[in-house]
Scaffold this active site. Structure first.
Site, short mmCIF file in Angstrom:
data_model
loop_
_atom_site.label_atom_id
_atom_site.label_comp_id
_atom_site.label_asym_id
_atom_site.label_seq_id
_atom_site.Cartn_x
_atom_site.Cartn_y
_atom_site.Cartn_z
N PRO A 193 0.82 -1.22 0.00
CA PRO A 193 0.00 0.00 0.00
C PRO A 193 0.85 1.26 0.00
O PRO A 193 1.84 1.35 0.73
CB PRO A 193 -0.79 -0.11 1.30
CG PRO A 193 -0.76 -1.54 1.68
CD PRO A 193 0.55 -2.08 1.14
N GLU A 194 0.50 2.22 -0.84
CA GLU A 194 1.20 3.50 -0.91
C GLU A 194 0.23 4.59 -0.43
O GLU A 194 -0.85 4.27 0.06
CB GLU A 194 1.70 3.74 -2.34
CG GLU A 194 2.63 2.61 -2.79
CD GLU A 194 3.15 2.78 -4.23
OE1 GLU A 194 3.18 3.90 -4.73
OE2 GLU A 194 3.51 1.76 -4.84
#
Ligand SMILES: [Zn+2]
Length: 266
Positions: A2-3
Site C-alpha cells: 500500500p502506498e
C-alpha cells in the site's frame, strides 16, 4: 505494498467508522507484529481507550487515543484492516464499543503495530521527507536540482519525498513522459513542472478509486480498490501502450521492477 492512496483510503474509511468508538477488548492471536513491547503491555495500553483521531503520515496510519497514546500501523506487504471482522484470519482483533470487531490481518507477518506515547518522537516518522501535498512547485524543483540520483528511485526515497512507492512512481513517470532512469538533475524546468503536476494528479485519481488492489490490499469493508484497471504501465509488461501501441517494458532499476513505455518516455 500500500502506498499513499491506499493508506489515505483506509484512513478515510476508518474516520467514518471507528472514530469516537471505544476499544473494549484486544485479542492478540500472533504477537509477532507488535513491535517494541509485550503483547500484554499492548493490550493494557489500548483497552478502555477511545479512538480520538485518525491520521496518516506517508504510508503510516496513526490512531490517536483518549489516553494520550497512539496506535501506529505500518501495513507493509500484506497487512489489512477489516471491519466488521470475524477474527478468523486476524493477527490482532480489536473489539469496539459497537460490539463489532476491527481485525488486523497480515498473512506474511511483515506489518508493524506499535503503541507509542508520542508518535511525533518516533524516529521513522521524524525522518520522513515532505509529502507531495506539502510542497510547492518551486520547492519541488529546487529539491530535484541538487540530486544526481535516477528519478524513479528518488521518487521512492521516503526521506526525499514520502508516500510514493514502486507502483505510483511508474504511473507518475509515464504520465510525465520521463524515462525512469534519467537523473533528477537532468530534467528540464518543463519536465520538473510536469512531474510535479503528475504526482498530484495520479495520487488524487488513485484516491478517488479507493487505491489499487494489486496484492493483498483491501479497503476497510474488505472490498478491493479499483484503480488498477486505470494503470497505464504498472503490471502491463508486453501489453501495448494505450497511446503509441509499443509494448510496455519491464526493467530492473535500483533493484525494483520498473514498467515504462520506451517510446513515450524519454
Ligand atoms: Zn507509448
Amino acid at each position: 505494498m500500500p502506498e499513499l492512496p491506499e493508506v489515505e483510503t483506509i484512513k478515510r474509511d476508518l474516520e467514518k467508522i471507528v472514530l469516537g468508538k471505544k476499544i473494549i477488548e484486544v485479542c492478540v492471536h500472533n504477537p509477532a507484529i507488535i513491535r517494541q513491547m509485550s503483547a500484554d503491555k499492548f493490550k493494557k495500553g489500548l483497552t478502555g481507550s477511545t479512538i480520538k483521531n485518525v491520521l496518516r503520515k506517508a504510508k503510516t496510519l496513526i490512531l490517536e487515543l483518549s489516553n494520550g497514546k497512539s496506535l501506529v500501523i505500518h501495513l507493509k506487504m500484506t497487512g489489512q484492516l477489516v471491519y466488521p471482522g470475524d477474527g478468523k484470519k486476524s493477527r490482532v482483533s480489536f473489539k469496539l464499543s459497537d460490539g463489532k470487531m476491527l481485525d488486523f490481518n497480515d498473512q506474511r507477518l511483515f506489518a508493524e503495530l506499535r503503541l507509542l506515547d508520542d508518535w511525533k518522537k518516533f524516529k521513522f516518522i521524524k525522518e520522513l521527507g515532505p509529502e507531495p501535498y506539502d510542497l510547492s512547485m518551486e520547492q519541488f524543483k529546487e529539491m530535484l536540482s541538487v540530486k544526481k540520483t535516477k528519478i524513479k528511485p528518488l521518487l521512492m526515497d521516503q526521506k526525499f519525498i514520502s508516500g510514493i512507492g514502486n507502483l505510483y512512481a511508474a504511473e507518475i513517470l509515464f504520465r510525465s513522459k520521463i524515462d525512469p532512469a534519467r537523473s533528477a538533475q537532468s530534467l528540464t524546468e518543463k519536465e520538473k513542472e510536469l512531474l510535479f503536476n503528475s504526482i498530484k494528479q495520479v495520487l488524487d485519481e488513485a484516491i478517488r478509486y479507493g487505491g489499487s488492489s494489486v496484492d493483498d490490499y483491501v479497503r476497510l469493508s474488505g472490498e478491493r480498490g479499483t484503480y488498477a484497471q486505470y494503470h497505464k504501465v504498472y503490471g502491463r509488461e508486453g501489453e501495448r501502450c494505450f497511446f503509441c501501441k509499443t509494448p510496455v517494458k519491464r526493467i530492473s532499476l535500483g533493484g525494483r521492477g520498473t514498467y515504462f513505455c520506451p517510446e513515450c518516455q524519454h
